[in-house]
Design a protein around this motif. Structure first.
Motif, PDB file in Angstrom:
ATOM      1  N   ILE A 119       0.884  -1.184   0.000  1.00  0.00           N
ATOM      2  CA  ILE A 119       0.000   0.000   0.000  1.00  0.00           C
ATOM      3  C   ILE A 119       0.914   1.224   0.000  1.00  0.00           C
ATOM      4  CG2 ILE A 119      -1.608   1.330   1.433  1.00  0.00           C
ATOM      5  CD1 ILE A 119      -2.527  -1.516   2.534  1.00  0.00           C
ATOM      6  N   ASP A 120       0.677   2.143  -0.919  1.00  0.00           N
ATOM      7  CA  ASP A 120       1.581   3.298  -1.013  1.00  0.00           C
ATOM      8  C   ASP A 120       1.421   4.243   0.174  1.00  0.00           C
ATOM      9  OD1 ASP A 120       2.761   2.603  -3.554  1.00  0.00           O
ATOM     10  OD2 ASP A 120       0.792   3.038  -4.405  1.00  0.00           O
ATOM     11  N   LEU A 121       0.178   4.560   0.508  1.00  0.00           N
ATOM     12  CA  LEU A 121      -0.071   5.476   1.631  1.00  0.00           C
ATOM     13  C   LEU A 121      -1.122   4.840   2.541  1.00  0.00           C
ATOM     14  CD1 LEU A 121       0.489   8.334   2.850  1.00  0.00           C
ATOM     15  CD2 LEU A 121      -1.548   9.111   1.615  1.00  0.00           C
ATOM     16  N   TYR A 122      -0.715   4.518   3.776  1.00  0.00           N
ATOM     17  CA  TYR A 122      -1.646   3.893   4.723  1.00  0.00           C
ATOM     18  C   TYR A 122      -2.006   4.932   5.770  1.00  0.00           C
ATOM     19  CZ  TYR A 122      -3.788  -0.173   6.963  1.00  0.00           C
ATOM     20  OH  TYR A 122      -4.687  -1.086   7.461  1.00  0.00           O
ATOM     21  N   GLN A 123      -3.312   5.220   5.860  1.00  0.00           N
ATOM     22  CA  GLN A 123      -3.756   6.330   6.697  1.00  0.00           C
ATOM     23  C   GLN A 123      -4.621   5.839   7.859  1.00  0.00           C
ATOM     24  OE1 GLN A 123      -4.974   9.577   3.466  1.00  0.00           O
ATOM     25  NE2 GLN A 123      -5.543   7.530   2.851  1.00  0.00           N
ATOM     26  N   VAL A 124      -4.378   6.395   9.043  1.00  0.00           N
ATOM     27  CA  VAL A 124      -5.314   6.147  10.131  1.00  0.00           C
ATOM     28  C   VAL A 124      -6.508   7.076   9.902  1.00  0.00           C
ATOM     29  CG1 VAL A 124      -3.712   5.204  11.792  1.00  0.00           C
ATOM     30  CG2 VAL A 124      -3.937   7.658  11.636  1.00  0.00           C
ATOM     31  N   HIS A 125      -7.700   6.460   9.869  1.00  0.00           N
ATOM     32  CA  HIS A 125      -8.897   7.177   9.409  1.00  0.00           C
ATOM     33  C   HIS A 125      -9.388   8.196  10.429  1.00  0.00           C
ATOM     34  CE1 HIS A 125     -12.405   6.241   6.431  1.00  0.00           C
ATOM     35  NE2 HIS A 125     -12.332   7.525   6.643  1.00  0.00           N
ATOM     36  N   ALA A 154      -2.396  10.453   8.253  1.00  0.00           N
ATOM     37  CA  ALA A 154      -3.489  10.506   9.223  1.00  0.00           C
ATOM     38  C   ALA A 154      -4.662  11.231   8.575  1.00  0.00           C
ATOM     39  CB  ALA A 154      -3.046  11.227  10.489  1.00  0.00           C
ATOM     40  N   SER A 155      -5.841  10.989   9.125  1.00  0.00           N
ATOM     41  CA  SER A 155      -7.029  11.675   8.622  1.00  0.00           C
ATOM     42  C   SER A 155      -7.891  12.092   9.808  1.00  0.00           C
ATOM     43  CB  SER A 155      -7.816  10.737   7.699  1.00  0.00           C
ATOM     44  OG  SER A 155      -8.932  11.401   7.154  1.00  0.00           O
ATOM     45  N   ASN A 156      -8.489  13.258   9.686  1.00  0.00           N
ATOM     46  CA  ASN A 156      -9.439  13.742  10.699  1.00  0.00           C
ATOM     47  C   ASN A 156      -8.804  13.891  12.077  1.00  0.00           C
ATOM     48  OD1 ASN A 156     -11.573  13.662   8.738  1.00  0.00           O
ATOM     49  ND2 ASN A 156     -11.659  11.456   9.032  1.00  0.00           N
ATOM     50  N   PHE A 157      -7.523  14.222  12.124  1.00  0.00           N
ATOM     51  CA  PHE A 157      -6.853  14.465  13.404  1.00  0.00           C
ATOM     52  C   PHE A 157      -6.879  15.967  13.718  1.00  0.00           C
ATOM     53  CE2 PHE A 157      -3.823  11.037  15.098  1.00  0.00           C
ATOM     54  CZ  PHE A 157      -4.641  10.010  14.679  1.00  0.00           C
ATOM     55  N   PRO A 158      -7.183  16.317  14.978  1.00  0.00           N
ATOM     56  CA  PRO A 158      -6.980  17.715  15.373  1.00  0.00           C
ATOM     57  C   PRO A 158      -5.479  18.001  15.454  1.00  0.00           C
ATOM     58  CG  PRO A 158      -7.591  16.398  17.283  1.00  0.00           C
ATOM     59  CD  PRO A 158      -7.650  15.480  16.095  1.00  0.00           C
ATOM     60  N   ALA A 159      -5.132  19.289  15.431  1.00  0.00           N
ATOM     61  CA  ALA A 159      -3.716  19.672  15.360  1.00  0.00           C
ATOM     62  C   ALA A 159      -2.931  19.154  16.557  1.00  0.00           C
ATOM     63  CB  ALA A 159      -3.602  21.190  15.257  1.00  0.00           C
ATOM     64  N   TRP A 160      -3.518  19.231  17.766  1.00  0.00           N
ATOM     65  CA  TRP A 160      -2.739  18.869  18.951  1.00  0.00           C
ATOM     66  C   TRP A 160      -2.402  17.390  18.979  1.00  0.00           C
ATOM     67  CZ3 TRP A 160      -4.981  15.362  22.296  1.00  0.00           C
ATOM     68  CH2 TRP A 160      -6.379  15.229  22.250  1.00  0.00           C
ATOM     69  N   LEU A 161      -3.335  16.569  18.487  1.00  0.00           N
ATOM     70  CA  LEU A 161      -3.072  15.135  18.484  1.00  0.00           C
ATOM     71  C   LEU A 161      -2.072  14.771  17.391  1.00  0.00           C
ATOM     72  CD1 LEU A 161      -3.892  12.546  19.953  1.00  0.00           C
ATOM     73  CD2 LEU A 161      -5.708  12.255  18.255  1.00  0.00           C
ATOM     74  N   LEU A 162      -2.199  15.441  16.269  1.00  0.00           N
ATOM     75  CA  LEU A 162      -1.248  15.213  15.181  1.00  0.00           C
ATOM     76  C   LEU A 162       0.156  15.633  15.619  1.00  0.00           C
ATOM     77  CD1 LEU A 162      -0.987  14.329  12.192  1.00  0.00           C
ATOM     78  CD2 LEU A 162      -1.256  16.747  11.585  1.00  0.00           C
ATOM     79  N   ALA A 163       0.248  16.766  16.313  1.00  0.00           N
ATOM     80  CA  ALA A 163       1.555  17.248  16.781  1.00  0.00           C
ATOM     81  C   ALA A 163       2.170  16.256  17.773  1.00  0.00           C
ATOM     82  CB  ALA A 163       1.404  18.624  17.428  1.00  0.00           C
TER      83      ALA A 163
END
Ligand SMILES: NC(=O)c1ccc[n+]([C@@H]2O[C@H](COP(=O)([O-])OP(=O)(O)OC[C@H]3O[C@@H](n4cnc5c(N)ncnc54)[C@H](OP(=O)(O)O)[C@@H]3O)[C@@H](O)[C@H]2O)c1
Length: 348
Positions: A119-125, A154-163
């Motif tokens: 899979i080229d890009l595997y994203q947490v939904h 990643a998908s649908n992450f708020p900024a603080w969790l992504l950071a």
């Protein structure tokens, strides 16, 4: 935020180790609302037009989107970048969420449904509050090391969790998120407050979903008429992002009016202008459009050829800006700080 740009569907951008065209094709309806034969015509047309970036998810059609892609990918695997997602419930896999064992099993299931080796890009939904974030990130890293996945998103992450996630990945030397898939369009711009500045500072590419506001930015909805039967808005439950009470509001209609005026002037469509606006936002790598039919796809393929002027870009954005919020407002207006930090992530 923008510069005058001239892009085309043949242009590509880096997404970590991947190279993708500037318009991605969402396949959420393929094998469902879009029948298989129409899906294959759309995939052929997109490829012929120069597109190379397909987005799906295990949950779309409960696996049917991935299964529909499989025979087409058997003939075109090396010509496209394939992105899929994990985290939402699917019937052939127990549970839901991002527990390490489930992520590993879901990846194998997606590989099997898609009929591909990698899979080229595997994203947490979506986030999973019941699994320690580090456990998920370590499992994702393992998939990259095992050669099952090329890059992570990643998908649908708020900024603080992504950071926090990116910090954990960097600190532990785990494979990083190279992409974020948020909802972003002229009629949903909340990410401009925190997510977008963070992604720019951290070097994470944005691949927005819902770039046409689920069809609102085609001009097919009007203030004084019911949504057309069979349309996304007509069928949208109140909790959905494209629900009428949320989307069919005055500021959004004004944005459509601006797009319509520019479209008339340029001989383009409202949808093409809305996509051109998104492509002109720094940090946006490739909006993922979700046409339901071949005719709808045809109308979008030349969107990347439209080069908006900075004035047109600003005019389109005038009605739907997110609210000015503290501390960003104070830092920008009183202290002249538009950019707050350049993150040195210690990665090449
Ligand atoms: N990560 C996530 O959580 C998430 C969530 C949603 C979607 N996605 C991904 O993003 C992709 C796109 O999402 P989306 O479908 O919401 O995006 P979108 O492109 O904003 O909306 C697609 C809708 O717009 C209308 N449309 C498209 N082209 C048109 C045209 N030329 N003329 C008139 N109407 C047109 C159709 O509405 P009608 O059906 O009413 O005709 C279609 O269903 C999906 O396929 C999926 O891959 C991801």
């Amino acid at each position: 935020m923008t510069t005058e740009h001239q892009a085309s569907l043949l242009d590509t951008r880096n997404l970590g180790p991947l190279r993708v065209t500037r318009l991605g094709l969402g396949t959420m309806f393929m094998g469902g609302r879009t029948p298989r034969d129409e899906s294959y015509r759309m995939l052929d047309r997109y490829l012929e037009a120069g597109g190379n970036f397909l987005d799906t998810a295990d949950v779309y059609g409960d696996g049917e989107s991935e299964r529909t892609l499989a025979p087409w990918l058997a003939a075109h695997r090396d010509e496209v970048v394939v992105a899929t997602k994990v985290g939402r419930p699917v019937s052939d896999l127990p549970g839901r969420g991002l527990a390490p064992d489930r992520v590993r099993a879901a990846c194998d299931a997606s590989l099997r449904r898609l009929g591909v080796d990698v899979i080229d890009l595997y994203q947490v939904h979506l986030p999973d509050p019941d699994t320690p974030l580090a456990d998920t990130l370590e499992a994702l890293d393992g998939l990259v090391r095992a050669g099952k996945v090329r890059a992570l998103g990643a998908s649908n992450f708020p900024a603080w969790l992504l950071a926090w996630a990116v910090g954990l990945q960097d600190r532990n030397g785990w494979a990083p998120f190279v992409a974020l898939q948020p909802q972003y369009s002229l009629v949903e711009r909340s990410i401009e407050v925190e997510v977008l500045p963070f992604c720019r500072a951290a070097g994470i590419g944005l691949i927005p979903w819902g770039p046409l506001g689920a069809g609102f930015l085609t001009g097919r909805y009007s203030r004084d008429a019911e949504p057309p039967a069979g349309s996304r808005m007509a069928g949208a439950a109140d909790i959905l992002e494209e629900a009428r009470h949320r989307r069919a509001v005055e500021r959004n209609f004004r944005a459509v009016n601006e797009a319509a005026a520019i479209a008339r002037h340029r001989g383009a469509t409202i949808a093409q202008i809305a996509l051109a606006w998104l492509l002109g936002v720094e940090g946006v790598v490739a909006p993922i459009v979700g046409p339901r039919t071949l005719a709808q796809l045809d109308g979008l393929l030349t969107a990347a050829d439209v080069a908006l002027t900075a004035a047109e870009h600003a005019r389109l954005a005038a009605h739907t800006s997110p609210p000015e919020l503290y501390p960003y407002r104070m830092l920008a207006q009183q202290m002249g700080l538009g950019t707050l930090a350049r993150l040195d992530r210690g990665r090449s």
